[in-house]
Write an enzyme that holds these catalytic residues in place. Structure first.
Site, PDB file in Angstrom:
ATOM      1  N   ASP A   8      36.913  43.182  47.786  1.00 56.12           N
ATOM      2  CA  ASP A   8      36.411  41.964  47.033  1.00 56.12           C
ATOM      3  C   ASP A   8      35.394  42.212  46.377  1.00 56.12           C
ATOM      4  O   ASP A   8      35.728  43.315  44.957  1.00 56.12           O
ATOM      5  CB  ASP A   8      35.794  40.664  47.529  1.00 56.12           C
ATOM      6  CG  ASP A   8      36.113  39.423  46.346  1.00 56.12           C
ATOM      7  OD1 ASP A   8      37.032  39.464  45.714  1.00 56.12           O
ATOM      8  OD2 ASP A   8      35.362  38.315  46.439  1.00 56.12           O
ATOM      9  N   ASP A   9      34.220  42.934  46.294  1.00 58.85           N
ATOM     10  CA  ASP A   9      33.104  43.145  45.380  1.00 58.85           C
ATOM     11  C   ASP A   9      32.209  44.203  46.305  1.00 58.85           C
ATOM     12  O   ASP A   9      31.162  43.461  46.749  1.00 58.85           O
ATOM     13  CB  ASP A   9      32.051  41.576  44.257  1.00 58.85           C
ATOM     14  CG  ASP A   9      33.517  41.450  43.768  1.00 58.85           C
ATOM     15  OD1 ASP A   9      33.550  41.710  43.319  1.00 58.85           O
ATOM     16  OD2 ASP A   9      33.711  40.473  44.567  1.00 58.85           O
TER      17      ASP A   9
ATOM     18  N   HIS B 125      42.744  43.521  47.045  1.00 53.86           N
ATOM     19  CA  HIS B 125      41.408  42.795  45.969  1.00 53.86           C
ATOM     20  C   HIS B 125      40.175  43.402  45.874  1.00 53.86           C
ATOM     21  O   HIS B 125      39.741  43.590  46.960  1.00 53.86           O
ATOM     22  CB  HIS B 125      42.076  41.604  46.980  1.00 53.86           C
ATOM     23  CG  HIS B 125      41.058  40.270  46.516  1.00 53.86           C
ATOM     24  ND1 HIS B 125      41.928  39.717  46.443  1.00 53.86           N
ATOM     25  CD2 HIS B 125      39.477  40.677  45.128  1.00 53.86           C
ATOM     26  CE1 HIS B 125      40.818  38.065  45.499  1.00 53.86           C
ATOM     27  NE2 HIS B 125      39.689  38.721  45.179  1.00 53.86           N
TER      28      HIS B 125
ATOM     29  N   HIS C  14      37.368  43.900  42.383  1.00 47.35           N
ATOM     30  CA  HIS C  14      36.990  44.143  41.323  1.00 47.35           C
ATOM     31  C   HIS C  14      36.540  45.619  41.373  1.00 47.35           C
ATOM     32  O   HIS C  14      35.664  45.389  41.489  1.00 47.35           O
ATOM     33  CB  HIS C  14      36.311  42.740  41.184  1.00 47.35           C
ATOM     34  CG  HIS C  14      36.720  41.895  41.817  1.00 47.35           C
ATOM     35  ND1 HIS C  14      37.605  40.620  40.564  1.00 47.35           N
ATOM     36  CD2 HIS C  14      37.015  41.110  42.662  1.00 47.35           C
ATOM     37  CE1 HIS C  14      37.425  40.128  40.839  1.00 47.35           C
ATOM     38  NE2 HIS C  14      37.658  39.519  42.263  1.00 47.35           N
TER      39      HIS C  14
ATOM     40  N   GLU D  41      38.861  30.018  47.346  1.00 49.13           N
ATOM     41  CA  GLU D  41      38.328  30.955  47.909  1.00 49.13           C
ATOM     42  C   GLU D  41      37.402  28.840  47.863  1.00 49.13           C
ATOM     43  O   GLU D  41      36.086  28.954  48.702  1.00 49.13           O
ATOM     44  CB  GLU D  41      38.080  31.267  47.418  1.00 49.13           C
ATOM     45  CG  GLU D  41      36.648  32.268  47.532  1.00 49.13           C
ATOM     46  CD  GLU D  41      35.694  33.492  46.377  1.00 49.13           C
ATOM     47  OE1 GLU D  41      36.419  33.259  45.179  1.00 49.13           O
ATOM     48  OE2 GLU D  41      34.973  34.426  47.484  1.00 49.13           O
TER      49      GLU D  41
ATOM     50  N   HIS E 279      43.694  33.954  41.923  1.00 49.33           N
ATOM     51  CA  HIS E 279      42.145  33.474  42.959  1.00 49.33           C
ATOM     52  C   HIS E 279      42.688  32.082  43.241  1.00 49.33           C
ATOM     53  O   HIS E 279      42.384  31.317  42.182  1.00 49.33           O
ATOM     54  CB  HIS E 279      40.660  33.492  42.228  1.00 49.33           C
ATOM     55  CG  HIS E 279      40.363  35.255  42.479  1.00 49.33           C
ATOM     56  ND1 HIS E 279      40.952  36.116  41.995  1.00 49.33           N
ATOM     57  CD2 HIS E 279      39.016  35.347  43.185  1.00 49.33           C
ATOM     58  CE1 HIS E 279      40.036  37.579  42.046  1.00 49.33           C
ATOM     59  NE2 HIS E 279      38.936  37.233  43.242  1.00 49.33           N
TER      60      HIS E 279
HETATM   61  N1  ADE Z   1      34.969  38.129  40.452  1.00 46.47           N
HETATM   62  C1  ADE Z   1      34.452  38.934  41.133  1.00 46.47           C
HETATM   63  N2  ADE Z   1      34.205  38.843  42.732  1.00 46.47           N
HETATM   64  C2  ADE Z   1      35.033  37.557  42.538  1.00 46.47           C
HETATM   65  C3  ADE Z   1      35.014  36.414  43.737  1.00 46.47           C
HETATM   66  N3  ADE Z   1      35.067  36.757  45.241  1.00 46.47           N
HETATM   67  N4  ADE Z   1      35.882  35.568  43.105  1.00 46.47           N
HETATM   68  C4  ADE Z   1      36.108  35.395  41.927  1.00 46.47           C
HETATM   69  N5  ADE Z   1      36.097  35.817  40.923  1.00 46.47           N
HETATM   70  C5  ADE Z   1      35.148  37.077  41.184  1.00 46.47           C
HETATM   71 ZN    ZN Z   2      37.501  38.426  44.233  1.00 44.74          ZN
END
Ligand code: ADE
Ligand code: ZN
Length: 327
Positions: free
Chosen positions: A273-274, A12, A14, A195, A192
């Protein structure tokens, strides 16, 4: 203890969200774009909450304007991942940000990303696969166009279809058409959920989209019947603990539900994630989880195996990665 050198599988990530801030600043300078407002004084990305994060994310992404930009981005991201011990990664790719969902343009962007992945595999031994991901708050109509881009480019590299963006916008079933198209084209599915939405959002994604993995899904813990259902159905969670903590979903690593979900039999995996947005790396995720739950190499090996077994790649790649995970 440091788990930096332990081989890891990440499901996961992005692609734009993994862009180092210095890389984005460099692109902005090349294009004379002023995006100084998205950075803190120390040069990192600055945002107040998840919704502000999405705005900052899109402002940063606006600097990525050509296949060449995505080639360089992919190389930069995979270099960082490999430095954290990642040997297999699946990245969310968005035709929305790659030529505005135009199929001809999308093919060019995808080719550039794929070429960068091949170069990174040669240099760093890291394998990348792609998951096309519509952005939920852009709406279901755009998601259909995105699904068409995905369906037309299924292959050895493009293996999955997902759903990201603002979980509070619309319902999973609004996106069922795009998911049906992707499934019929042979793509594997994730979304997703759980969350920013509660357990019902996870239920909806499983029932209405037929996904086999859930991005995050951690709020399933609020409904133990659902937790048992996920375990029984073998639905694997792409858990991103550092992201959840950075965005305020849980106050500390010890209070994160990943260990409880695992103890109750759900397949959990670990991702970032990011990563630069949340000041994390795969190495840091493993180290913090080891501190919080006393997890050792044996536990992490089991989690990495869960991840590669739930990966959307072909059987040959899976076997090769499984071999490389063995101590
Ligand atoms: N896009 C990038 N990171 C995200 C996240 N944690 N949840 C939803 N969309 C995203
Ligand atoms: Zn994500």
């Amino acid at each position: 203890m440091s788990f930096r050198d332990l081989p890891k599988v990440e499901l996961h990530l992005h692609l734009e969200g993994a862009a180092p801030p210095a890389f984005i600043r460099g692109l902005a300078k090349e294009k004379s774009m002023d995006i100084s407002g998205i950075f803190a004084e120390d040069g990192s990305y600055a945002f107040n909450d998840f919704w502000h994060f999405l705005e900052v994310y899109e402002a940063a992404t606006a600097t990525l304007q050509s296949p060449e930009d995505f080639y360089r981005l992919t190389l930069a991201v995979l270099e960082e991942s490999a430095a954290s011990g990642v040997i297999y990664s699946e990245a969310f790719l968005s035709p929305d940000f790659c030529g505005g969902r135009d199929l001809v343009a999308w093919r060019e962007y995808l080719q550039a990303i794929e070429e960068a992945a091949a170069a990174a595999e040669k240099t760093h031994g890291i394998v990348l696969k792609g998951i096309v991901t519509p952005i939920r708050h852009f709406g279901p109509e755009k998601a259909k166009e995105t699904a068409l881009c995905a369906a037309e480019t299924v292959g050895d590299f493009l293996v999955g279809f997902g759903l990201g963006g603002d979980e509070k916008m619309g319902k999973p079933k609004d996106f069922a058409y795009g998911f049906d198209m992707a499934r019929e084209a042979g793509l594997r599915l994730t979304a997703h959920a759980g969350e920013w939405g509660g357990p019902e959002s996870v239920r909806d994604a499983v029932r209405d989209l037929g996904v086999e993995r859930i991005g995050h899904g951690v709020r399933a813990i609020e409904d133990l019947e659902l937790v048992d259902e996920l375990a029984e159905k073998g639905i694997v969670l792409e858990v991103c603990p550092g992201s959840n903590i950075a965005l305020g979903l849980y106050p500390s690593w010890r209070q994160h539900p990943i260990a409880k979900l695992r103890e109750r039999g759900v397949g959990v995996t670990i991702s970032t994630d990011d990563p630069p947005f949340f000041h994390t790396t795969m190495a840091r995720e493993f180290d913090r989880l080891s501190d919080a739950f006393d997890w050792d190499e044996g536990e992490f090996l089991a989690i990495n195996k869960t991840a590669i077994n739930a990966a959307f790649c072909d059987a040959k790649t899976r076997q090769e990665i499984l071999k490389r995970l063995e101590p």
